[in-house]
Design an enzyme around this catalytic site. Sequence first.
Site, mmCIF file in Angstrom:
data_model
loop_
_atom_site.group_PDB
_atom_site.id
_atom_site.type_symbol
_atom_site.label_atom_id
_atom_site.label_comp_id
_atom_site.label_asym_id
_atom_site.label_seq_id
_atom_site.Cartn_x
_atom_site.Cartn_y
_atom_site.Cartn_z
ATOM 1 N N ASN A 1 0.986 -1.127 0.019
ATOM 2 C CA ASN A 1 0.041 -0.129 -0.050
ATOM 3 C C ASN A 1 0.915 1.253 -0.075
ATOM 4 O O ASN A 1 1.466 1.599 1.084
ATOM 5 C CB ASN A 1 -0.774 -0.138 1.341
ATOM 6 C CG ASN A 1 -1.469 1.319 1.437
ATOM 7 O OD1 ASN A 1 -1.670 1.913 0.503
ATOM 8 N ND2 ASN A 1 -2.372 1.651 2.515
ATOM 9 N N GLY B 1 2.101 2.306 10.542
ATOM 10 C CA GLY B 1 3.187 3.318 10.633
ATOM 11 C C GLY B 1 3.986 3.880 11.737
ATOM 12 O O GLY B 1 4.487 4.826 11.888
ATOM 13 N N GLU C 1 -7.087 5.057 7.598
ATOM 14 C CA GLU C 1 -7.006 6.431 7.297
ATOM 15 C C GLU C 1 -8.070 6.895 6.795
ATOM 16 O O GLU C 1 -8.510 7.958 6.909
ATOM 17 C CB GLU C 1 -5.601 6.399 6.381
ATOM 18 C CG GLU C 1 -4.376 6.320 7.082
ATOM 19 C CD GLU C 1 -3.048 5.799 6.613
ATOM 20 O OE1 GLU C 1 -3.035 5.986 5.448
ATOM 21 O OE2 GLU C 1 -2.336 5.057 7.186
ATOM 22 N N GLU D 1 -5.697 -4.744 10.373
ATOM 23 C CA GLU D 1 -4.556 -3.661 10.594
ATOM 24 C C GLU D 1 -5.011 -2.941 11.909
ATOM 25 O O GLU D 1 -5.749 -1.812 11.924
ATOM 26 C CB GLU D 1 -4.639 -2.789 9.314
ATOM 27 C CG GLU D 1 -4.465 -3.252 8.206
ATOM 28 C CD GLU D 1 -3.606 -2.351 7.271
ATOM 29 O OE1 GLU D 1 -2.619 -2.614 6.773
ATOM 30 O OE2 GLU D 1 -4.394 -1.263 6.894
ATOM 31 N N HIS E 1 -9.628 1.384 4.518
ATOM 32 C CA HIS E 1 -8.412 1.535 5.360
ATOM 33 C C HIS E 1 -8.705 2.498 6.604
ATOM 34 O O HIS E 1 -9.438 3.402 6.256
ATOM 35 C CB HIS E 1 -7.290 2.274 4.509
ATOM 36 C CG HIS E 1 -5.910 2.154 5.068
ATOM 37 N ND1 HIS E 1 -5.558 3.179 5.852
ATOM 38 C CD2 HIS E 1 -5.082 1.240 4.791
ATOM 39 C CE1 HIS E 1 -4.310 2.804 6.385
ATOM 40 N NE2 HIS E 1 -3.906 1.751 5.862
ATOM 41 N N LYS F 1 0.110 4.247 -0.333
ATOM 42 C CA LYS F 1 -0.396 5.606 0.185
ATOM 43 C C LYS F 1 -0.297 6.596 -0.614
ATOM 44 O O LYS F 1 -0.057 6.324 -1.842
ATOM 45 C CB LYS F 1 0.030 5.708 1.556
ATOM 46 C CG LYS F 1 -0.086 4.527 2.555
ATOM 47 C CD LYS F 1 0.127 4.776 3.961
ATOM 48 C CE LYS F 1 -0.031 3.346 4.714
ATOM 49 N NZ LYS F 1 -0.198 3.549 6.247
ATOM 50 N N SER G 1 2.956 -2.174 10.103
ATOM 51 C CA SER G 1 4.654 -2.161 10.658
ATOM 52 C C SER G 1 5.199 -3.266 10.176
ATOM 53 O O SER G 1 6.201 -3.913 10.941
ATOM 54 C CB SER G 1 5.061 -1.751 11.957
ATOM 55 O OG SER G 1 4.507 -0.442 12.152
HETATM 56 P P1 PGA Z 1 2.873 0.353 7.677
HETATM 57 O O1 PGA Z 1 1.146 0.569 6.834
HETATM 58 O O2 PGA Z 1 2.985 -1.004 7.012
HETATM 59 O O3 PGA Z 1 3.562 1.473 7.143
HETATM 60 O O4 PGA Z 1 2.402 0.295 9.232
HETATM 61 C C1 PGA Z 1 0.426 -0.488 6.685
HETATM 62 C C2 PGA Z 1 -1.089 -0.012 5.947
HETATM 63 O O5 PGA Z 1 -1.487 1.249 6.507
HETATM 64 O O6 PGA Z 1 -1.457 -0.691 5.197
#
Ligand code: PGA
Length: 252
Positions: free
Chosen positions: A9, A173, A97, A167, A95, A11, A212
């Site tokens: 992803n 992140g 976000e 998640e 997601h 982003k 992560s």
């Molecule tokens: P990350 O993000 O691996 O940077 O923690 C995962 C995601 O948001 O899909």
Amino acid sequence: MRRKLVAGNWKMHGAFAQNAMLLDALRSGTASISNVDCAVCVPFPYLFQAQQKLSGSAVRWGAQDVHQMDKGAYTGEVSAAMLRDFGCSYVIVGHSERRAYYAESSHLVAEKFLAAQQAGIIPVLCVGETLEQREKGITEDIVAEQLDALIQLGGVQALRNAVVAYEPVWAIGTGKTATAAQAQAVHKFIRQRVASHDGQIATGLCILYGGSVKANNAAELFAMPDIDGGLIGGASLVADEFLAICRAGVRT
Ligand code: PGA
């Protein structure tokens, strides 16, 4: 045994020149990786580039969001049929976000999921709790509400050819991964909840872990019985790291 899937992803990251190098590296690096499905979900403007670079390779591509309607006066939005035009295999829906910054409800996410599926795209339904919710002990309630909204709207059959990504928001992140045991417990809960509607669909369901995931923790996570791969944010922007995570899927 379910086949592993490792999906990136990106982003809101990317630029033409840098994407070209990354996509070329994925194309060649995955040629020697078998038994794992690899994919990248890129920003809309780069779908054409992903299609050009990855067509004919082992890597699939997709988007990070989709609108729930087929077409119409929805300025700024992108339909599932448009994603199909760019050869997308996957689209991420819900997601955390999007849920947090754009107030997407579980019902809206379910509509997006079904719109993608009707267009022949595999939806990746993201679910997960915040740190506050985990500390309150309501992780399962939150995940259940996010999952049940889909089952109510589309029936359990909607999960037949689909992906769920667990998640935990506190792990995204942040460099703070859920332990393999913490992740496994929620994955098992998700599978059991689906199994209460249909055992066969639950057994076949691909449930990814995201938050992560890095090359140095992927193998331990992927070795858990209900973890079928990963949804990878930051580490999907670095070819060697992402390829190492894909390879971790082969060994488990
Ligand atoms: P990350 O993000 O691996 O940077 O923690 C995962 C995601 O948001 O899909």
